[in-house]
Scaffold this active site. Structure first.
Site, PDB file in Angstrom:
ATOM      1  N   TYR A  12      23.233  21.697  -8.488  1.00 53.23           N
ATOM      2  CA  TYR A  12      22.280  21.310  -7.451  1.00 53.23           C
ATOM      3  C   TYR A  12      22.833  21.632  -6.064  1.00 53.23           C
ATOM      4  CZ  TYR A  12      18.943  18.468  -4.832  1.00 53.23           C
ATOM      5  OH  TYR A  12      17.988  18.035  -3.942  1.00 53.23           O
ATOM      6  N   HIS A  71      21.510  24.520  -3.259  1.00 55.63           N
ATOM      7  CA  HIS A  71      21.140  24.163  -1.889  1.00 55.63           C
ATOM      8  C   HIS A  71      22.037  24.837  -0.856  1.00 55.63           C
ATOM      9  CE1 HIS A  71      18.404  21.357  -3.731  1.00 55.63           C
ATOM     10  NE2 HIS A  71      17.853  21.212  -2.542  1.00 55.63           N
ATOM     11  N   TYR A  88      16.924  17.464   7.896  1.00 54.25           N
ATOM     12  CA  TYR A  88      16.773  17.221   6.460  1.00 54.25           C
ATOM     13  C   TYR A  88      18.144  17.047   5.830  1.00 54.25           C
ATOM     14  CZ  TYR A  88      14.407  18.012   1.908  1.00 54.25           C
ATOM     15  OH  TYR A  88      13.873  17.894   0.653  1.00 54.25           O
ATOM     16  N   TRP A 139      10.344  27.351  -5.560  1.00 54.57           N
ATOM     17  CA  TRP A 139      11.550  26.511  -5.501  1.00 54.57           C
ATOM     18  C   TRP A 139      11.505  25.430  -6.585  1.00 54.57           C
ATOM     19  CZ3 TRP A 139      16.226  26.920  -3.597  1.00 54.57           C
ATOM     20  CH2 TRP A 139      17.036  25.792  -3.532  1.00 54.57           C
ATOM     21  N   TRP A 140      10.351  24.788  -6.726  1.00 58.60           N
ATOM     22  CA  TRP A 140      10.210  23.764  -7.769  1.00 58.60           C
ATOM     23  C   TRP A 140      10.515  24.359  -9.147  1.00 58.60           C
ATOM     24  CZ3 TRP A 140       4.871  21.225  -6.344  1.00 58.60           C
ATOM     25  CH2 TRP A 140       5.041  20.399  -5.219  1.00 58.60           C
TER      26      TRP A 140
END
Length: 104
Positions: free
Chosen positions: A18, A22, A41, A76-77
């Site tokens: 993960y 990112h 963010y 992206w999902w």
């Protein structure tokens, strides 16, 4: 500016992947986040529970909600679906958090 807090959950042993994904966030994804009013963010991980805690500031909630329907967001999902809990459309299972305190 609206502050949003939320939580999501990774599958076991996916924290490193993960973070890697990112750290390599696609430029077009960054552009979309900014285009739809997202700023400041941050995502945190509780390594004991695999729960992710996100924070983002958005200019307008309605506009931000529209970002879910962009092609890059859907892509992206799909890219992230193998490492975290998702809904049938591959959107992350996401729970909004209630803000109880803020100090500038």
């Amino acid at each position: 500016m609206v502050r949003k807090g939320f939580k999501m959950k990774l599958y076991p042993d996916m924290a490193e992947e993960y973070e890697k994904r990112h750290n390599e966030l696609w430029p077009e994804m960054k552009e979309m986040i900014h285009e739809y009013g997202g700023r400041n963010y941050t995502i945190f991980l509780d390594r004991e529970t695999n729960v992710l805690y996100g924070y983002i500031e958005v200019e307008d909630l309605k506009k931000w909600d529209e970002s879910a329907d962009t092609a890059i967001n859907r892509k992206w999902w799909d890219f992230m679906a193998d490492i975290m809990e998702t809904n049938p459309d591959n959107s992350p299972v996401c729970t909004d958090l209630h803000e109880v305190f803020h100090l500038d």
